[in-house]
Design a protein around this motif. Structure first.
Motif, mmCIF file in Angstrom:
data_model
loop_
_atom_site.group_PDB
_atom_site.id
_atom_site.type_symbol
_atom_site.label_atom_id
_atom_site.label_comp_id
_atom_site.label_asym_id
_atom_site.label_seq_id
_atom_site.Cartn_x
_atom_site.Cartn_y
_atom_site.Cartn_z
ATOM 1 N N ARG A 104 -69.261 28.679 -3.733
ATOM 2 C CA ARG A 104 -68.084 29.105 -4.484
ATOM 3 C C ARG A 104 -66.754 28.521 -4.160
ATOM 4 N NH1 ARG A 104 -64.387 32.844 -1.732
ATOM 5 N NH2 ARG A 104 -64.843 32.625 0.429
ATOM 6 N N VAL A 105 -66.032 28.329 -5.080
ATOM 7 C CA VAL A 105 -64.858 27.544 -4.938
ATOM 8 C C VAL A 105 -63.650 28.557 -4.186
ATOM 9 C CG1 VAL A 105 -62.660 26.593 -6.270
ATOM 10 C CG2 VAL A 105 -65.166 26.421 -7.162
ATOM 11 N N ARG A 106 -62.989 28.224 -3.161
ATOM 12 C CA ARG A 106 -62.135 28.699 -2.397
ATOM 13 C C ARG A 106 -60.718 28.756 -3.181
ATOM 14 N NH1 ARG A 106 -63.468 27.513 3.817
ATOM 15 N NH2 ARG A 106 -65.603 28.119 3.664
ATOM 16 N N PRO A 107 -60.113 29.770 -3.006
ATOM 17 C CA PRO A 107 -58.663 30.270 -3.696
ATOM 18 C C PRO A 107 -57.930 29.152 -3.239
ATOM 19 C CG PRO A 107 -59.519 32.348 -3.224
ATOM 20 C CD PRO A 107 -60.620 31.013 -2.718
ATOM 21 N N ARG A 108 -57.832 28.756 -1.913
ATOM 22 C CA ARG A 108 -56.830 27.937 -1.289
ATOM 23 C C ARG A 108 -56.973 26.539 -1.779
ATOM 24 N NH1 ARG A 108 -57.222 27.963 5.094
ATOM 25 N NH2 ARG A 108 -56.177 29.746 4.669
ATOM 26 N N ALA A 109 -58.224 26.061 -2.022
ATOM 27 C CA ALA A 109 -58.388 24.930 -2.840
ATOM 28 C C ALA A 109 -58.145 24.589 -4.141
ATOM 29 C CB ALA A 109 -59.936 24.549 -2.455
ATOM 30 N N ILE A 110 -58.017 25.658 -4.824
ATOM 31 C CA ILE A 110 -57.695 25.742 -6.048
ATOM 32 C C ILE A 110 -55.907 25.629 -6.104
ATOM 33 C CG2 ILE A 110 -57.179 27.190 -8.041
ATOM 34 C CD1 ILE A 110 -59.852 28.395 -7.724
ATOM 35 N N VAL A 111 -55.252 26.410 -5.367
ATOM 36 C CA VAL A 111 -54.013 26.022 -5.122
ATOM 37 C C VAL A 111 -53.616 24.698 -4.851
ATOM 38 C CG1 VAL A 111 -51.879 26.953 -3.869
ATOM 39 C CG2 VAL A 111 -53.627 28.697 -4.737
ATOM 40 N N LEU A 112 -54.420 24.073 -3.755
ATOM 41 C CA LEU A 112 -54.055 22.959 -3.496
ATOM 42 C C LEU A 112 -54.414 21.754 -4.347
ATOM 43 C CD1 LEU A 112 -55.110 23.143 0.390
ATOM 44 C CD2 LEU A 112 -52.926 22.733 -0.413
ATOM 45 N N VAL A 113 -55.336 22.100 -5.176
ATOM 46 C CA VAL A 113 -55.425 20.961 -6.241
ATOM 47 C C VAL A 113 -54.496 21.138 -7.187
ATOM 48 C CG1 VAL A 113 -57.148 20.605 -8.311
ATOM 49 C CG2 VAL A 113 -58.119 20.617 -6.084
ATOM 50 N N PHE A 114 -54.007 22.194 -7.661
ATOM 51 C CA PHE A 114 -52.903 22.252 -8.525
ATOM 52 C C PHE A 114 -51.673 21.683 -8.086
ATOM 53 C CE2 PHE A 114 -55.062 26.002 -10.817
ATOM 54 C CZ PHE A 114 -55.256 25.416 -11.895
ATOM 55 N N ALA A 115 -51.198 21.790 -6.661
ATOM 56 C CA ALA A 115 -50.203 21.107 -6.132
ATOM 57 C C ALA A 115 -50.478 19.528 -6.167
ATOM 58 C CB ALA A 115 -49.810 21.613 -4.578
ATOM 59 N N ALA A 116 -51.550 19.117 -5.758
ATOM 60 C CA ALA A 116 -51.909 17.670 -6.058
ATOM 61 C C ALA A 116 -51.551 17.387 -7.410
ATOM 62 C CB ALA A 116 -53.261 17.314 -5.601
ATOM 63 N N GLY A 117 -52.037 18.024 -8.489
ATOM 64 C CA GLY A 117 -51.716 17.748 -10.005
ATOM 65 C C GLY A 117 -50.463 17.374 -10.371
ATOM 66 N N LEU A 118 -49.597 18.442 -9.647
ATOM 67 C CA LEU A 118 -48.057 18.561 -9.996
ATOM 68 C C LEU A 118 -47.403 17.239 -9.457
ATOM 69 C CD1 LEU A 118 -45.454 20.138 -10.845
ATOM 70 C CD2 LEU A 118 -45.468 21.180 -8.428
ATOM 71 N N PHE A 119 -47.883 16.883 -8.202
ATOM 72 C CA PHE A 119 -46.977 15.748 -7.423
ATOM 73 C C PHE A 119 -47.689 14.482 -8.224
ATOM 74 C CE2 PHE A 119 -46.099 19.026 -4.109
ATOM 75 C CZ PHE A 119 -44.776 18.523 -4.113
ATOM 76 N N ALA A 120 -48.776 14.596 -8.607
ATOM 77 C CA ALA A 120 -49.128 13.238 -9.306
ATOM 78 C C ALA A 120 -48.776 13.116 -10.555
ATOM 79 C CB ALA A 120 -50.921 13.420 -9.562
ATOM 80 N N ALA A 121 -48.372 14.272 -11.210
ATOM 81 C CA ALA A 121 -47.526 14.181 -12.622
ATOM 82 C C ALA A 121 -46.286 13.547 -12.378
ATOM 83 C CB ALA A 121 -47.600 15.422 -13.420
ATOM 84 N N ILE A 122 -45.508 14.135 -11.123
ATOM 85 C CA ILE A 122 -44.252 13.696 -10.935
ATOM 86 C C ILE A 122 -44.364 12.032 -10.403
ATOM 87 C CG2 ILE A 122 -42.200 13.786 -9.356
ATOM 88 C CD1 ILE A 122 -42.947 16.869 -8.853
ATOM 89 N N PHE A 123 -45.272 11.623 -9.690
ATOM 90 C CA PHE A 123 -45.734 10.351 -9.351
ATOM 91 C C PHE A 123 -45.657 9.569 -10.748
ATOM 92 C CE2 PHE A 123 -48.940 6.961 -8.929
ATOM 93 C CZ PHE A 123 -48.252 6.201 -7.903
ATOM 94 N N HIS A 124 -46.444 9.987 -11.593
ATOM 95 C CA HIS A 124 -46.592 9.232 -12.877
ATOM 96 C C HIS A 124 -45.318 9.018 -13.535
ATOM 97 C CE1 HIS A 124 -47.985 8.539 -17.329
ATOM 98 N NE2 HIS A 124 -48.714 7.625 -16.534
ATOM 99 N N ALA A 125 -44.864 10.084 -13.716
ATOM 100 C CA ALA A 125 -43.168 10.135 -14.539
ATOM 101 C C ALA A 125 -42.388 9.099 -13.691
ATOM 102 C CB ALA A 125 -42.923 11.479 -14.628
ATOM 103 N N ARG A 126 -42.279 9.335 -12.273
ATOM 104 C CA ARG A 126 -40.973 8.685 -11.753
ATOM 105 C C ARG A 126 -41.476 7.193 -11.149
ATOM 106 N NH1 ARG A 126 -36.381 10.306 -12.671
ATOM 107 N NH2 ARG A 126 -35.739 9.411 -10.760
#
Length: 73
Positions: A2-24
């Motif tokens: 099963r996928v752990r909820p904490r891992a899901i939250v951390l993946v979303f945070a990684a995606g957010l910062f990756a999007a900022i990295f791409h834009a900036r």
């Protein structure tokens, strides 16, 4: 497995910062390298090579997500 909820939250945070990295940083890396310090985008934003920090933060969150999912139980 099963996928752990904490891992899901951390993946979303990684995606957010990756999007900022791409834009900036990633979109403007050639312009930043040519000017050797910063680049003014067509919309007036000034981007610098310090934008790489966002990518490192994204990698840290991704590593934390992997540890949260597959680490010691």
């Amino acid at each position: 497995m099963r996928v752990r909820p904490r891992a899901i939250v951390l993946v979303f945070a990684a995606g957010l910062f990756a999007a900022i990295f791409h834009a900036r940083y990633w979109m403007w890396r050639d312009c930043i390298a040519a000017s050797q310090s910063s680049c003014v985008t067509p919309d007036g934003n000034n981007v610098t090579d310090g934008g790489m920090v966002w990518g490192m933060i994204a990698l840290c969150f991704l590593a934390a997500a992997l540890i949260a999912q597959f680490g010691r139980r």
